[in-house]
Design a protein around this motif. Structure first.
Motif, PDB file in Angstrom:
ATOM      1  N   ARG A 190       0.862  -1.192   0.000  1.00  0.00           N
ATOM      2  CA  ARG A 190       0.000   0.000   0.000  1.00  0.00           C
ATOM      3  C   ARG A 190       0.893   1.234   0.000  1.00  0.00           C
ATOM      4  NH1 ARG A 190      -5.176  -0.377   2.515  1.00  0.00           N
ATOM      5  NH2 ARG A 190      -4.637   1.434   3.783  1.00  0.00           N
ATOM      6  N   VAL A 191       0.763   2.042  -1.033  1.00  0.00           N
ATOM      7  CA  VAL A 191       1.543   3.272  -1.160  1.00  0.00           C
ATOM      8  C   VAL A 191       0.629   4.457  -0.868  1.00  0.00           C
ATOM      9  CG1 VAL A 191       2.905   4.724  -2.712  1.00  0.00           C
ATOM     10  CG2 VAL A 191       3.096   2.225  -2.838  1.00  0.00           C
ATOM     11  N   LEU A 192       1.056   5.316   0.049  1.00  0.00           N
ATOM     12  CA  LEU A 192       0.235   6.450   0.467  1.00  0.00           C
ATOM     13  C   LEU A 192       0.749   7.731  -0.201  1.00  0.00           C
ATOM     14  CD1 LEU A 192      -2.106   7.357   2.270  1.00  0.00           C
ATOM     15  CD2 LEU A 192      -0.454   7.715   4.119  1.00  0.00           C
ATOM     16  N   ILE A 193      -0.164   8.478  -0.832  1.00  0.00           N
ATOM     17  CA  ILE A 193       0.207   9.692  -1.561  1.00  0.00           C
ATOM     18  C   ILE A 193      -0.612  10.863  -1.025  1.00  0.00           C
ATOM     19  CG2 ILE A 193       0.394  10.786  -3.830  1.00  0.00           C
ATOM     20  CD1 ILE A 193       0.483   7.974  -5.031  1.00  0.00           C
ATOM     21  N   ASN A 201      -8.859   7.562  -0.184  1.00  0.00           N
ATOM     22  CA  ASN A 201      -7.951   7.932   0.897  1.00  0.00           C
ATOM     23  C   ASN A 201      -6.523   8.179   0.405  1.00  0.00           C
ATOM     24  OD1 ASN A 201      -9.944   7.664   2.987  1.00  0.00           O
ATOM     25  ND2 ASN A 201      -9.746   5.438   2.785  1.00  0.00           N
ATOM     26  N   GLY A 202      -6.342   8.205  -0.913  1.00  0.00           N
ATOM     27  CA  GLY A 202      -5.021   8.450  -1.468  1.00  0.00           C
ATOM     28  C   GLY A 202      -4.098   7.252  -1.396  1.00  0.00           C
ATOM     29  N   VAL A 203      -4.662   6.057  -1.262  1.00  0.00           N
ATOM     30  CA  VAL A 203      -3.863   4.830  -1.156  1.00  0.00           C
ATOM     31  C   VAL A 203      -3.817   4.131  -2.510  1.00  0.00           C
ATOM     32  CG1 VAL A 203      -3.673   2.562  -0.067  1.00  0.00           C
ATOM     33  CG2 VAL A 203      -4.391   4.544   1.291  1.00  0.00           C
ATOM     34  N   LEU A 204      -2.609   3.822  -2.940  1.00  0.00           N
ATOM     35  CA  LEU A 204      -2.406   3.045  -4.175  1.00  0.00           C
ATOM     36  C   LEU A 204      -2.075   1.615  -3.782  1.00  0.00           C
ATOM     37  CD1 LEU A 204      -2.053   3.078  -7.310  1.00  0.00           C
ATOM     38  CD2 LEU A 204       0.396   3.389  -6.870  1.00  0.00           C
ATOM     39  N   ARG A 205      -2.907   0.677  -4.221  1.00  0.00           N
ATOM     40  CA  ARG A 205      -2.700  -0.724  -3.886  1.00  0.00           C
ATOM     41  C   ARG A 205      -1.982  -1.412  -5.041  1.00  0.00           C
ATOM     42  NH1 ARG A 205      -7.318   0.722  -1.168  1.00  0.00           N
ATOM     43  NH2 ARG A 205      -7.481  -0.090   0.971  1.00  0.00           N
ATOM     44  N   ILE A 206      -0.792  -1.904  -4.744  1.00  0.00           N
ATOM     45  CA  ILE A 206       0.020  -2.601  -5.742  1.00  0.00           C
ATOM     46  C   ILE A 206       0.009  -4.087  -5.408  1.00  0.00           C
ATOM     47  CG2 ILE A 206       2.358  -2.922  -6.642  1.00  0.00           C
ATOM     48  CD1 ILE A 206       2.860   0.018  -6.178  1.00  0.00           C
ATOM     49  N   ASN A 207      -0.347  -4.891  -6.398  1.00  0.00           N
ATOM     50  CA  ASN A 207      -0.317  -6.345  -6.243  1.00  0.00           C
ATOM     51  C   ASN A 207       0.343  -6.931  -7.484  1.00  0.00           C
ATOM     52  OD1 ASN A 207      -0.691  -9.058  -5.820  1.00  0.00           O
ATOM     53  ND2 ASN A 207      -2.886  -8.906  -5.350  1.00  0.00           N
TER      54      ASN A 207
END
Length: 318
Positions: free
Chosen positions: A62-65, A193-199
């Motif tokens: 989870r990357v927060l921006i 929420n500005g969260v980028l989910r990388i899978n």
């Protein structure tokens, strides 16, 4: 002859002046108060938090921006002053002149009574009635009327109340993020929420061979292209070695396999340290056998015996 002409001209000028000045019946001035806030942007930036550890050891992250802004804020109290007047309408003199005469008589009477009663009457009776009567009798002026009043802006006063620096940090909500993996680039969207989910085991990365990709390059930019931010997320060698096998364990056809092969897939994912993926596959298998209670019971029993996984029996299974 000359004196008579001069006198006529002076009289006409005086009458004209009286008409022009008398047409508008000026009322009390009115003021409006409001607050005004000026914001001047001092600094604007984007912040990308790739989380910990800095090197990606698991397929999901989870990357927060955030979007950061600094403002110079000045607060003012604004007062607007308006001159109010009653516009002149000649036809109103038809009823205002007789009403004015009545008002003057009533006002004089009220003042006499006020003297007798030692000033007990309010000004709205002793003074306002006479003022209304005079205006009503004047053929070049209407009586004051708040219902017909018009206004003009007379002036503006501004007083500074506060001055401070304001900082804001807002999530990069539902906005694009460019993720470069090797020679391919993908556009992903953050959540509210500005969260980028990388899978890396899900689309669009699942279709790509990541065994030679050493890092992900993340890039964000605002709509006006005035600010941008970059971040890198290194992929560990261990993770890159697991991805191909994990992809096959998850996505290869399940329906043609035996229960033992299903259990092997779940156990192998767990042994690779991909516990979240193992649990997801486990739940997929349980859901897939929901309409076959006997097969589902066999699966649950084998998961517990051969993979050491204690799975609660779903309420729909018997």
């Amino acid at each position: 002859m000359y004196k008579r002409s001069s006198l006529s001209l002076a009289s006409a000028t005086l009458c004209g002046t009286l008409i022009v000045s008398g047409c508008a019946n000026h009322l009390s001035q009115r003021s409006e108060h409001e607050e005004r806030i000026e914001r001047k942007l001092l600094e604007h930036s984007l912040q990308v938090d790739v989380g910990e550890p800095k090197t990606l050891e698991l397929p999901q992250r989870r990357v927060l921006i955030h979007e950061l802004k600094t403002f110079d804020v000045t607060e003012f109290e604004v007062t607007r002053h308006y001159d109010r007047y009653t516009p002149y309408q000649p036809w109103r003199e038809i009823y205002e002149i007789p009403l004015g005469a009545v008002a003057i008589v009533a006002g004089v009477g009220a003042n006499i009574v006020n003297v007798v009663t030692f000033g007990s009457l309010p000004d709205s009776i002793t003074k306002d009635w006479i003022s209304y009567g005079v205006a009503g009798l004047n053929p070049f002026m209407n009586a004051p009327s708040h219902g017909r009043a018009q206004q003009n802006l007379a002036g503006i006063d501004e007083v500074q109340r506060d001055h401070h620096v304001e900082r804001s940090s807002l999530p990069w909500s539902e906005s694009p993020v460019d993720v470069e993996a090797g020679n391919q680039s993908h556009e992903l969207i953050t959540d509210r929420n500005g969260v980028l989910r990388i899978n890396l085991l899900d689309s669009p990365f699942a279709e790509q061979d990541l065994s030679r990709v050493t890092q992900l390059n993340l890039s964000v930019e605002d709509n006006q292209a005035t600010v941008h931010a970059n971040a890198t997320l290194p992929l560990s060698k261990s993770l890159r070695g697991k991805l191909i096998e994990a992809h096959d364990l998850i996505y290869d056809d399940l329906e043609d396999d035996e229960v033992s092969q299903w259990v092997h897939r779940v156990k192998r994912l767990s042994d690779l340290g991909l516990e979240e993926e193992a649990s997801d596959l486990e739940q997929t298998l349980i859901e897939m056998t929901r309409n076959d209670p006997q097969l589902q019971h066999e699966l649950l029993k084998s998961l517990a015996k051969d993979a050491g996984r204690l799975v609660a029996v779903p309420a729909t299974a018997e």
